[in-house]
Every structure is written in C-alpha cells, then in structure tokens.
Design a protein around this motif. Structure first.
Motif, short mmCIF file in Angstrom:
data_model
loop_
_atom_site.label_atom_id
_atom_site.label_comp_id
_atom_site.label_asym_id
_atom_site.label_seq_id
_atom_site.Cartn_x
_atom_site.Cartn_y
_atom_site.Cartn_z
N ASN A 111 29.85 7.27 9.04
CA ASN A 111 28.73 8.09 8.56
C ASN A 111 27.38 7.70 9.17
O ASN A 111 26.35 8.21 8.75
N TRP A 112 27.38 6.79 10.12
CA TRP A 112 26.14 6.36 10.75
C TRP A 112 25.70 7.38 11.80
O TRP A 112 26.51 8.11 12.36
N ASP A 113 24.41 7.38 12.08
CA ASP A 113 23.87 8.20 13.17
C ASP A 113 24.30 7.62 14.51
O ASP A 113 24.66 6.44 14.61
N LYS A 114 24.23 8.45 15.55
CA LYS A 114 24.46 7.96 16.91
C LYS A 114 23.28 7.06 17.27
O LYS A 114 22.16 7.32 16.87
N PRO A 115 23.53 5.99 18.01
CA PRO A 115 22.41 5.13 18.42
C PRO A 115 21.52 5.85 19.44
O PRO A 115 21.96 6.78 20.11
N GLU A 116 20.30 5.42 19.49
CA GLU A 116 19.34 5.98 20.45
C GLU A 116 18.84 4.87 21.36
O GLU A 116 18.65 3.74 20.93
N LEU A 117 18.63 5.23 22.62
CA LEU A 117 18.04 4.30 23.57
C LEU A 117 16.56 4.13 23.21
O LEU A 117 15.83 5.11 23.11
N LEU A 118 16.14 2.89 22.97
CA LEU A 118 14.75 2.63 22.60
C LEU A 118 13.84 2.76 23.82
O LEU A 118 14.12 2.17 24.86
#
Length: 142
Positions: A111-118
């Motif tokens: 249920n987590w969001d997809k990670p984003e490149l910072l």
C-alpha cells in the motif's frame, strides 16, 4: 548518441524500487522506530494539533512545541538504521540475501506509494531536465 533502452531502464527502476522498499522496511521501519510508533494516538479537533497540550509536573507544553523523540532515542534509532544499512551493503551479494530483502519489501509495502527520485540530495540539486531524462544506474536484475 545511442538510443536509450526504455524496457531496460524500466526494469532497473523497478528493481531499484523493490530494493528501496526492502531497505526501508529492514533498515528503518523494523527498528526502534516501531516502538516509538506504538502507543495511543493523540486526538485533535483543529487538525493541526494546536488544541493539544502535554501536562508535565512542572509545566504545560503545546503539542507543536513538544519534542517527540529524546536525544537518547534518536541516538538509538540512528545506530540501528546505520547498522542495518551497513549490513545490507556488506551482505547484498550473499546468496539469497537480495531475494530475501526484495521479498520483505514486496510483502510489507503493497500500500506504499512509488518512490520518487529526490531533486536535492547529498551531492547536488538536479535540474528539472535532468530529473525528466534521468537514466538509472544498472542494478543486478533478479
């Protein structure tokens, strides 16, 4: 200039996501942080907790001014996260370790969001153009 291999880049990005989620669970979530998360949830009517206070034997403190973690707790959490990250890096190529780490992440983060490149992280700030055209490094794709 060689044409980018989009399917390969997508596979690498997916593998990086799976590794990141496994590391997040193993190295951050499954630490002393879980104990800090235990306990009763604070109720607020305003939504910003400005209506919540903490009463101590010597004073009353607005919730928004209360430190939620002591220096000792922060040091303990830092040690656990550091040791877990170090262990992942040292053992990453050990037979079975990579797959177990991935499985831990897959099983715990549905249920987590997809990670984003910072955009701004450690070395420098990436431009918007660099973010849009970023090509991930190679990971061993399992």
């Amino acid at each position: 200039m060689p044409r980018a291999n989009k399917p390969r880049e997508a596979a690498i990005a997916l593998e990086a996501e799976r590794i990141a989620k496994g590391m997040a669970i193993a190295c951050v979530r499954n630490t002393f942080l879980e104990k800090l998360h235990d306990g009763k949830i604070i109720d607020t009517v305003t939504g910003d907790y400005s209506d919540v206070t903490v009463v101590t034997p010597t004073r009353t403190i607005s919730w928004n001014e209360v430190s939620r973690i002591s220096d000792e707790e922060m040091a303990k959490l830092n040690r656990q996260v550091l040791n877990a990250l170090y262990t992942v890096l040292i053992r990453f190529e050990e037979p079975g370790f990579h797959d177990a780490l991935i499985a831990l992440g897959v099983n715990s983060t549905a249920n987590w969001d997809k990670p984003e490149l910072l955009k701004k992280f450690v070395l420098r700030t990436l431009s918007d153009e660099e973010l849009e055209s970023y090509t991930p490094p190679s990971f061993p794709i399992g």
